[in-house]
Motif scaffolding. Structure first.
Motif, PDB file in Angstrom:
ATOM      1  N   LEU A   1       4.263   1.871  56.452  1.00 40.05           N
ATOM      2  CA  LEU A   1       5.617   2.187  56.040  1.00 40.05           C
ATOM      3  C   LEU A   1       5.739   2.252  54.524  1.00 40.05           C
ATOM      4  CD1 LEU A   1       7.644   0.012  58.502  1.00 40.05           C
ATOM      5  CD2 LEU A   1       7.624   2.460  58.397  1.00 40.05           C
TER       6      LEU A   1
ATOM      7  N   THR B   1      13.573   0.764  56.848  1.00 42.15           N
ATOM      8  CA  THR B   1      14.926   1.165  56.484  1.00 42.15           C
ATOM      9  C   THR B   1      15.699   1.488  57.749  1.00 42.15           C
ATOM     10  OG1 THR B   1      14.243   3.443  56.290  1.00 42.15           O
ATOM     11  CG2 THR B   1      14.173   2.130  54.292  1.00 42.15           C
TER      12      THR B   1
ATOM     13  N   LYS C   1      17.081   4.166  58.470  1.00 41.65           N
ATOM     14  CA  LYS C   1      16.746   5.499  58.972  1.00 41.65           C
ATOM     15  C   LYS C   1      15.451   5.469  59.765  1.00 41.65           C
ATOM     16  CE  LYS C   1      16.315  10.268  57.495  1.00 41.65           C
ATOM     17  NZ  LYS C   1      16.440  11.233  56.424  1.00 41.65           N
ATOM     18  N   MET C   2      14.559   4.558  59.395  1.00 43.24           N
ATOM     19  CA  MET C   2      13.243   4.529  60.026  1.00 43.24           C
ATOM     20  C   MET C   2      13.232   3.662  61.280  1.00 43.24           C
ATOM     21  SD  MET C   2      10.284   5.830  59.696  1.00 43.24           S
ATOM     22  CE  MET C   2       8.806   5.587  60.653  1.00 43.24           C
TER      23      MET C   2
ATOM     24  N   GLN D   1      12.774   4.962  64.877  1.00 42.88           N
ATOM     25  CA  GLN D   1      11.425   5.449  65.141  1.00 42.88           C
ATOM     26  C   GLN D   1      10.458   4.284  65.351  1.00 42.88           C
ATOM     27  OE1 GLN D   1      13.595   7.924  64.673  1.00 42.88           O
ATOM     28  NE2 GLN D   1      13.157   8.149  62.507  1.00 42.88           N
TER      29      GLN D   1
ATOM     30  N   VAL E   1      18.453  -1.038  53.861  1.00 42.84           N
ATOM     31  CA  VAL E   1      17.250  -1.778  54.232  1.00 42.84           C
ATOM     32  C   VAL E   1      17.581  -2.747  55.350  1.00 42.84           C
ATOM     33  CG1 VAL E   1      15.515  -3.376  53.395  1.00 42.84           C
ATOM     34  CG2 VAL E   1      16.285  -1.539  51.936  1.00 42.84           C
TER      35      VAL E   1
END
Lengths: 205, 415
Positions: free
Chosen positions: A39, A81, A83-84, A87, A120
């Motif tokens: 990451l 984060t 956004k991540m 996933q 975060v």
């Protein structure tokens, strides 16, 4: 279980005895295949751990798999984060059981230096069951090796039967976790209630 | 050297015609609906067959995207018709956090910008604050900074070449060799600063602590042995048939487009533009060293590889001279202040030639202990903007190595 004294005595005679559980766990702990999944900064130290000087293959974990379908261990190496995160959880869900998670570095544990950031995540253990935490920013490759050894010890003591058997041997235990989505203000849900509960607030009157 | 400020229009050279569709009055640079018009490389498309194009999302979890980066690729067979870089998966609010912390408190965050080369990030930020508040840097500290920055350049370039080869399918070996050398340099960093990667070593007006005893001898040893490794590396790679077949003529970037898009660093020099901030600005004490700026000719992936290898050799020259000439003396200027720094009201832009390109910091001070505005000009992000122009018409396997040759670090792209 065979009596330990008897086992030692037989070993001296050249007879090796073991139990199915020990054999099974020995096999599993000696070939933990991590997911090739970096990451942020910690990923570089993770790569360094797999290189010649630190040589993670001494512990049977050098086979970094790009596909989650072939991996046993997810090393969350770096800042997650918001956004991540969907996933990350999706990748975890795609891994077959038994599967383990190492939270590598301050960011994966709690958000680390970026904790006050609006984007975060404050610790990946809010959504995933973390087995080993490694402090450090970034942790040295030796620390990752230590975490792997800690995980191996954990695998070693897994029971095959009985009440204490691990999650992957319990039919009704979840192996997939809900994937959060972006809501109006934050991720929805903001945490996985089954996994993570905020520390109780103690007020001194 | 001066560049005309013609704006960041990206694909200016490939505007197909004046009747291309406009979006909010802005003319679209590339008309994706008619790719065969603008790009002769593309095979003829049979528009009567529906569903011919395939959209693939590469990433954010993909072994070759160097972190959490996504390329939304539209494919016609294996050819790329459209490529959209999607980033933001590692947006860590660096700038916003820095506006809430003191000037000193931001130095550890700059380490984590481009996490392969923390020392030169430190320098870019320290240089800006020194400009803002007018600090001087003592001679010895300047030399230490040059040594650290050039060692960082070595680390970055060998890692890049290793990762690039990994992308081309050379699994393991080049990267192993690269990391073997990287560890030797990281040992030096650790001895000087206490940390392998996140060094947090530079301070305003100098460096944090002096070099330990015997450090310079160790550094000389590393620098002396490095060319032998480079020779071996080059013997394995530079003439390698697979590397040449994969890299030459792939991902060509034109001079004009590179200059217009604001590309800097080895990417720009591989196109043949002689622009190195160490030569242009002569910041620090770079005017004292004798080194050349390697230039490419074609602007393809191979040139970018070659420019980096040659740059390492030039860095070694600088290192040799710096390690020979470094004087004794102070490491921090006595007038410089780190804790509780409150610069005068004003603004400053400081830039250095980072290993990836022009790393700039822009600070506005309102006289308080925190910067009013803190802005990073990340070379990785700006070098990434022309990814589509380099990839169009090529195959998806080429896109992987083109991305590798751009040399991005997502910590810096997303900040």
């Amino acid at each position: 279980m065979i009596d330990e004294g008897l086992q030692n005595e037989m070993k001296k005679q050249g007879v090796f005895t073991t139990s199915l559980q020990d054999l099974y766990n020995w096999g599993r702990k000696s070939s933990v295949w991590p997911l090739q999944f970096g990451l942020a900064c910690c990923a570089i130290e993770m790569i360094a751990a797999s290189m010649a000087r630190f040589d993670i293959s001494r512990f049977g974990a050098e086979v970094f798999r790009p596909s989650p379908r072939q991996a046993d261990l997810m090393i969350v190496a770096g800042t997650v984060t918001k956004k991540m995160l969907p996933q990350v959880v999706r990748l975890y869900n795609q891994m077959p059981e038994p599967k383990y998670v190492i939270a590598m570095g301050a960011c994966a544990i709690s958000g680390g230096p970026f904790k006050e950031g609006y984007n975060v995540l404050k610790g990946v253990d809010r959504y995933l069951p973390v087995d080993v935490h490694i402090p450090g920013c970034p942790p040295r490759p030796e620390a990752l090796l230590h975490a792997l050894m800690t995980l191996q010890k954990k695998i070693e003591t897994d029971a095959l039967t009985g009440e204490k058997r691990p999650r992957h041997l319990q039919a009704d235990a979840p192996s997939e976790f809900p994937i959060p989505e972006f809501g109006e203000h934050d991720l929805v849900p903001s945490k996985n209630e089954q996994l993570w509960k905020p520390a109780p607030v103690v007020r001194n009157e | 050297m001066s560049f005309s400020n013609s704006g960041n229009t990206g694909g200016e050279t490939v505007i197909p015609s004046s009747d291309s569709p406009s979006l909010n009055g802005v003319t679209a640079a590339i008309d994706f609906d008619e790719p065969q018009k603008s790009y002769s490389l593309l095979p003829k498309q049979n528009s009567e067959v529906p569903g011919e194009l395939l959209e693939v999302a590469m990433g954010p979890h993909h072994p070759s995207t160097h972190g959490v980066f996504r390329m939304d690729v539209v494919l016609d067979g294996e050819r790329i018709v459209k490529l959209k870089p999607v980033f933001g998966y590692l947006h860590r609010n660096h700038e916003k956090i820095a506006e809430g912390t003191s000037y000193l408190g931001s130095i550890p965050y700059t380490d984590r910008l481009d996490y392969l080369c923390s020392m030169s990030n430190n320098w870019g930020y320290a240089l800006t604050v020194e400009k803002l508040s007018g600090f001087q840097v003592p001679e010895r500290a300047e030399y230490i900074r040059v040594i650290m920055a050039e060692l960082t350049r070595l680390v970055n370039h060998i890692c890049l070449v290793g990762f690039l080869m990994q992308d081309m399918g050379a699994m393991g070996t080049p990267l192993m060799y690269a990391f073997r050398e990287r560890e030797k340099i990281l040992d030096l960093f650790e001895a000087a600063s206490g940390a392998r990667m996140m060094c947090n070593y530079l301070r305003f007006g100098g460096v944090r602590c002096d070099l330990p005893k015997g450090w310079l001898d160790e550094a000389r040893k590393v620098v002396e042995n490095f060319p032998r490794f480079l020779d071996e590396f080059e013997a394995l790679l530079s003439g390698n048939e697979i590397l040449i077949a994969r890299a030459q003529g792939v991902g060509v970037l034109g001079k004009e487009l590179a200059v217009n898009a604001g590309i800097t660093g080895p990417m720009l020099r591989a196109c043949g533009v002689n622009y190195d901030i160490r030569k242009v600005d002569k910041y620090g004490i770079y005017d004292r060293f004798d080194f050349r700026v390697p230039l490419g000719e074609h602007g393809d992936v191979f040139d970018r590889y070659m420019v980096r290898v040659l740059e390492m050799r030039e860095s070694l020259k600088i290192l040799k001279a710096a390690l020979r000439d470094i004087p004794e003396g102070l490491i921090v200027d006595a007038k410089a202040k780190s804790r509780g720094l409150r610069p005068k009201v004003g603004e400053a832009y400081g830039r250095i030639e980072g290993p990836k390109g022009e790393l700039g910091f822009y600070l506005i001070s309102d006289g308080s202990a925190n910067p009013y505005r803190y802005r990073v000009r990340p070379p990785s992000l700006i070098n990434l903007t022309i990814l589509e122009d380099m990839c169009l018409g090529l195959t998806i396997a080429d896109a992987v190595i083109i991305l590798g040759s751009v040399d991005i670090v997502l910590g810096e792209v997303d900040r």
